[in-house]
Write a protein that holds these residues in place. Structure first.
Motif, mmCIF file in Angstrom:
data_model
loop_
_atom_site.group_PDB
_atom_site.id
_atom_site.type_symbol
_atom_site.label_atom_id
_atom_site.label_comp_id
_atom_site.label_asym_id
_atom_site.label_seq_id
_atom_site.Cartn_x
_atom_site.Cartn_y
_atom_site.Cartn_z
ATOM 1 N N SER A 78 0.834 -1.201 0.000
ATOM 2 C CA SER A 78 0.000 0.000 0.000
ATOM 3 C C SER A 78 0.873 1.257 0.000
ATOM 4 C CB SER A 78 -0.921 -0.012 1.224
ATOM 5 O OG SER A 78 -1.686 1.166 1.290
ATOM 6 N N ASN A 79 1.939 1.214 0.817
ATOM 7 C CA ASN A 79 2.877 2.349 0.841
ATOM 8 C C ASN A 79 3.512 2.561 -0.525
ATOM 9 O OD1 ASN A 79 2.395 2.787 3.540
ATOM 10 N ND2 ASN A 79 4.167 1.631 4.247
ATOM 11 N N VAL A 80 3.883 1.458 -1.167
ATOM 12 C CA VAL A 80 4.507 1.547 -2.496
ATOM 13 C C VAL A 80 3.538 2.188 -3.486
ATOM 14 C CG1 VAL A 80 5.279 0.164 -4.470
ATOM 15 C CG2 VAL A 80 6.153 -0.332 -2.190
ATOM 16 N N LEU A 83 3.244 5.854 -2.682
ATOM 17 C CA LEU A 83 4.467 6.557 -3.071
ATOM 18 C C LEU A 83 4.576 6.677 -4.593
ATOM 19 C CD1 LEU A 83 6.941 4.952 -0.512
ATOM 20 C CD2 LEU A 83 6.356 7.373 -0.647
ATOM 21 N N GLN A 84 4.137 5.643 -5.282
ATOM 22 C CA GLN A 84 4.164 5.703 -6.751
ATOM 23 C C GLN A 84 3.216 6.790 -7.255
ATOM 24 O OE1 GLN A 84 3.288 1.582 -7.617
ATOM 25 N NE2 GLN A 84 5.424 1.115 -8.096
ATOM 26 N N ASN A 85 2.027 6.879 -6.619
ATOM 27 C CA ASN A 85 1.080 7.940 -6.999
ATOM 28 C C ASN A 85 1.669 9.316 -6.690
ATOM 29 O OD1 ASN A 85 -0.823 6.096 -7.840
ATOM 30 N ND2 ASN A 85 -1.851 6.000 -5.866
ATOM 31 N N GLN A 86 2.280 9.411 -5.480
ATOM 32 C CA GLN A 86 2.892 10.680 -5.091
ATOM 33 C C GLN A 86 4.022 11.050 -6.043
ATOM 34 O OE1 GLN A 86 4.015 10.781 -0.968
ATOM 35 N NE2 GLN A 86 5.325 12.548 -1.208
ATOM 36 N N SER A 87 4.828 10.074 -6.403
ATOM 37 C CA SER A 87 5.932 10.309 -7.334
ATOM 38 C C SER A 87 5.406 10.774 -8.684
ATOM 39 C CB SER A 87 6.754 9.026 -7.497
ATOM 40 O OG SER A 87 7.782 9.195 -8.441
ATOM 41 N N SER A 88 4.310 10.143 -9.137
ATOM 42 C CA SER A 88 3.714 10.523 -10.418
ATOM 43 C C SER A 88 3.185 11.958 -10.370
ATOM 44 C CB SER A 88 2.574 9.551 -10.750
ATOM 45 O OG SER A 88 1.963 9.915 -11.962
ATOM 46 N N GLN A 89 2.543 12.295 -9.242
ATOM 47 C CA GLN A 89 2.019 13.662 -9.100
ATOM 48 C C GLN A 89 3.146 14.685 -9.071
ATOM 49 O OE1 GLN A 89 -0.375 13.478 -5.569
ATOM 50 N NE2 GLN A 89 -1.985 12.258 -6.531
ATOM 51 N N LEU A 90 4.208 14.369 -8.334
ATOM 52 C CA LEU A 90 5.345 15.285 -8.270
ATOM 53 C C LEU A 90 5.995 15.446 -9.644
ATOM 54 C CD1 LEU A 90 6.967 14.134 -4.899
ATOM 55 C CD2 LEU A 90 5.897 16.340 -5.333
ATOM 56 N N GLN A 91 6.083 14.345 -10.363
ATOM 57 C CA GLN A 91 6.675 14.424 -11.708
ATOM 58 C C GLN A 91 5.805 15.282 -12.617
ATOM 59 O OE1 GLN A 91 9.799 12.978 -12.671
ATOM 60 N NE2 GLN A 91 9.361 14.530 -14.200
ATOM 61 N N VAL A 235 10.407 20.825 -5.600
ATOM 62 C CA VAL A 235 9.635 19.633 -5.968
ATOM 63 C C VAL A 235 10.561 18.491 -6.368
ATOM 64 C CG1 VAL A 235 7.918 18.710 -7.571
ATOM 65 C CG2 VAL A 235 7.652 21.016 -6.662
ATOM 66 N N LYS A 236 11.647 18.823 -7.058
ATOM 67 C CA LYS A 236 12.616 17.776 -7.414
ATOM 68 C C LYS A 236 13.219 17.149 -6.162
ATOM 69 C CE LYS A 236 14.018 19.178 -12.085
ATOM 70 N NZ LYS A 236 15.101 19.684 -12.931
ATOM 71 N N GLY A 237 13.429 17.977 -5.138
ATOM 72 C CA GLY A 237 13.932 17.448 -3.871
ATOM 73 C C GLY A 237 12.926 16.482 -3.256
ATOM 74 N N LYS A 238 11.628 16.872 -3.283
ATOM 75 C CA LYS A 238 10.587 15.983 -2.760
ATOM 76 C C LYS A 238 10.516 14.701 -3.574
ATOM 77 C CE LYS A 238 7.553 19.590 -0.882
ATOM 78 N NZ LYS A 238 6.223 20.244 -0.977
ATOM 79 N N LEU A 239 10.613 14.858 -4.897
ATOM 80 C CA LEU A 239 10.570 13.680 -5.767
ATOM 81 C C LEU A 239 11.730 12.743 -5.476
ATOM 82 C CD1 LEU A 239 9.349 12.138 -8.133
ATOM 83 C CD2 LEU A 239 10.700 13.554 -9.683
ATOM 84 N N SER A 240 12.913 13.303 -5.286
ATOM 85 C CA SER A 240 14.088 12.479 -4.982
ATOM 86 C C SER A 240 13.889 11.740 -3.671
ATOM 87 C CB SER A 240 15.329 13.370 -4.910
ATOM 88 O OG SER A 240 16.463 12.616 -4.546
ATOM 89 N N SER A 241 13.357 12.459 -2.650
ATOM 90 C CA SER A 241 13.104 11.833 -1.348
ATOM 91 C C SER A 241 12.054 10.732 -1.482
ATOM 92 C CB SER A 241 12.630 12.893 -0.357
ATOM 93 O OG SER A 241 12.270 12.305 0.865
ATOM 94 N N THR A 242 10.988 11.027 -2.252
ATOM 95 C CA THR A 242 9.925 10.035 -2.455
ATOM 96 C C THR A 242 10.457 8.797 -3.158
ATOM 97 O OG1 THR A 242 8.263 11.794 -2.593
ATOM 98 C CG2 THR A 242 7.660 9.653 -3.514
ATOM 99 N N GLN A 243 11.279 9.012 -4.182
ATOM 100 C CA GLN A 243 11.829 7.876 -4.928
ATOM 101 C C GLN A 243 12.789 7.054 -4.068
ATOM 102 O OE1 GLN A 243 13.399 9.918 -8.364
ATOM 103 N NE2 GLN A 243 11.569 9.485 -9.591
ATOM 104 N N ASN A 244 13.531 7.721 -3.193
ATOM 105 C CA ASN A 244 14.403 6.984 -2.268
ATOM 106 C C ASN A 244 13.572 6.123 -1.321
ATOM 107 O OD1 ASN A 244 16.736 8.070 -3.351
ATOM 108 N ND2 ASN A 244 16.819 9.771 -1.901
ATOM 109 N N THR A 245 12.487 6.739 -0.792
ATOM 110 C CA THR A 245 11.599 5.980 0.099
ATOM 111 C C THR A 245 10.944 4.837 -0.652
ATOM 112 O OG1 THR A 245 11.121 8.022 1.311
ATOM 113 C CG2 THR A 245 9.652 6.167 1.692
ATOM 114 N N LEU A 246 10.521 5.116 -1.905
ATOM 115 C CA LEU A 246 9.898 4.085 -2.730
ATOM 116 C C LEU A 246 10.862 2.929 -2.973
ATOM 117 C CD1 LEU A 246 7.548 3.159 -4.517
ATOM 118 C CD2 LEU A 246 8.495 4.536 -6.373
ATOM 119 N N SER A 247 12.101 3.253 -3.254
ATOM 120 C CA SER A 247 13.117 2.213 -3.467
ATOM 121 C C SER A 247 13.292 1.372 -2.215
ATOM 122 C CB SER A 247 14.441 2.869 -3.863
ATOM 123 O OG SER A 247 15.455 1.906 -4.012
ATOM 124 N N SER A 248 13.297 2.061 -1.058
ATOM 125 C CA SER A 248 13.440 1.356 0.217
ATOM 126 C C SER A 248 12.261 0.409 0.450
ATOM 127 C CB SER A 248 13.545 2.369 1.358
ATOM 128 O OG SER A 248 13.570 1.723 2.601
#
Length: 486
Positions: A78-80, A83-91, A235-248
């Protein structure tokens, strides 16, 4: 003579008495040996049962661990997704900002091009202003000289004197026209000079106005560009943080999958061990009962509920079998009820752990919910009233009877019935002519999987205490297909 007969009779009596005592002693000794053997067998059974209990405990703990891991995996999944939705929105936001930045960059470029044109105009105006100033200076010097000359000639008085000194009217008129032309020329040049000054001032004002306008526009564009660049970086900073969390989180999912695979492997191993232990326990019980040979005949006073349970189990296990086959399944259940090795009532025998797969699968209770058919009810009532088809305590399909190498069984329909769990010796390994041992085919790890979907349970049943691998027949609803489910 009579005395001799009496003496012989006494001797015979003594001899027979001693013989009877010896036989009784031997019989008592034999009974003691059997009793001790049975006690030892019971102890072995208890040890096996303890091992089964420990395996079941480990199985439950493993199931709980699997359930907990699956719960954690679902949360992580669910978190993934979030995070994927959040990453898509940030992108998408970044893409929007990038589009705006591109638009602003285009405007800035246009403004810079316009400023370049204005700069060219300013350069040209500066050139014209310089020429105008040079012209202004020249005309100023000429006017200055003209005024100086006029002043030195006496000004208007001098001009009048010039006219009066004319020798003739013609000369006078000529001088007058000349002086008039000079005066008009001077007036014209003065007017041109003033116009030139006004034009220079106007052009200077336009250039100054354009410079200020472009400077202001450039400043606004630069501010917007800087603001959007800042937002984009944020926003790129947030996206980078989100993608790091998503990877984790994805790494966690992979870790959960690995752990679940390990637990699943452990579960299968535990189930296989439990099935083997159940089979061993069934064998031990069967061997002990063979020494005791209990009487399991006779009627049983059953409640209405027990009748329904028995009939439903007969239907689940032997619905596709002959009436004799149905009676045989009912006989196994009632023989167990009467045996000291199993629970003492119908429901407890049917629901005993790791026994009837038809109960574990929910098939028995499903039949009970709609009611067993009349044929199975009649068969159940007959075995409750004392009818028996043999003293069997176990049944399974022929496939599994042969797989477990059961030495003696009776086929009734598709089921192999037997009282004692005795097995044939292992066959000698085949060898090549050259004397090399031929590789033996491996036995299937979970033979019961041949039936329709309940393979693992079947494999367990085949060896459980009741040995009802048979029960796996519930796998074949319409055919009573037990463990082998053939």
């Amino acid at each position: 003579m009579k005395k001799r007969i009496v003496i012989w009779l006494l001797l015979f009596s003594l001899i027979m008495g001693e013989t009877a005592l010896c036989c009784r002693a031997e019989e008592d000794e034999g009974n003691t040996d059997i009793s001790q053997t049975i006690d030892g067998m019971r102890q072995q059974e208890q040890e096996t049962q303890n091992a089964i209990s420990d395996l079941e405990k480990q199985t439950k703990e493993t199931k709980d661990a699997i359930s907990a891991l699956q719960g954690e995996k679902e949360k992580t999944q669910s978190n993934v997704s979030n995070l994927q939705n959040q990453s898509s929105q940030l992108q998408s936001t970044i893409n929007g900002y990038s589009a705006k930045l591109d638009s602003l960059s285009a405007e800035i470029t246009e403004a810079e091009n316009a400023m370049a044109e204005v700069s060219s105009e300013i350069v040209e105006l500066d050139k014209q202003l310089q020429q105008a100033r040079d012209e202004e200076h020249k005309r100023y010097e000429l006017l200055k000289k003209r005024i100086q000359s006029t002043y030195e000639s006496g000004g208007n008085t001098g001009l009048a004197r010039l006219l009066l000194e004319s020798g003739s009217m013609q000369e006078f008129l000529t001088k007058y026209e000349y002086l008039t032309a000079i005066i008009e020329y001077d007036k014209k040049k003065i007017a041109e000079y003033k116009a030139l000054q006004a034009d220079i001032e106007a052009k200077s004002a336009v250039v100054h106005e354009k410079e200020e306008e472009l400077d202001q526009y450039q400043t606004q564009l630069d501010e917007k560009h800087e603001e959007l660049s800042g937002l984009t970086a944020e926003v790129k900073g947030k996206l980078s943080s989100t993608q790091n969390t998503l990877s984790s989180e994805k790494n966690k999912l992979a870790d959960y999958d690995n752990k679940l695979a390990e637990l699943d492997k452990k579960m299968k191993s535990l189930q296989a061990k439990t099935a083997a232990a159940q089979a061993e326990l069934a064998k031990q019980i069967a061997e002990r009962l063979a020494l005791m040979k209990e009487d399991t005949s006779g009627a049983y006073s059953a409640s209405e509920s027990e009748l329904v349970w028995l009939a439903a189990t007969i239907q689940a296990e032997a619905d596709g079998e002959s009436y004799t086959g149905k009676l045989a399944v009912g006989s196994v259940i009632m023989n167990r009820v009467k045996s000291s090795a199993f629970p003492g009532d119908v429901v407890s025998v049917i629901t005993q752990n790791m026994q009837f797969a038809s109960y574990r699968s929910g098939k028995v209770e499903l039949i009970m919910s709609v009611g067993p058919n009349s044929t199975c009810l009649r068969a159940a009532q007959e075995v409750l009233d004392g009818a028996r088809v043999g003293d069997y305590l176990f049944f399974m399909t022929k496939y599994y009877a042969d797989y477990y190498r059961i030495s003696e069984y009776t086929m009734i329909g598709n089921h192999a019935f037997f009282y004692k769990w005795s097995t044939l010796p292992e066959p000698e390994p085949a060898v090549y002519d050259g004397g090399e041992q031929q590789e033996q085919p491996q036995e299937p790890e979970e033979p019961a999987q041949e039936s329709e979907g309940e393979g693992q349970e079947q494999s367990e049943d085949s060896g459980d205490e009741g040995g009802d691998s048979e029960e796996n027949d519930d796998e074949q609803p319409s055919e009573g297909g037990d463990e082998g489910g053939e």
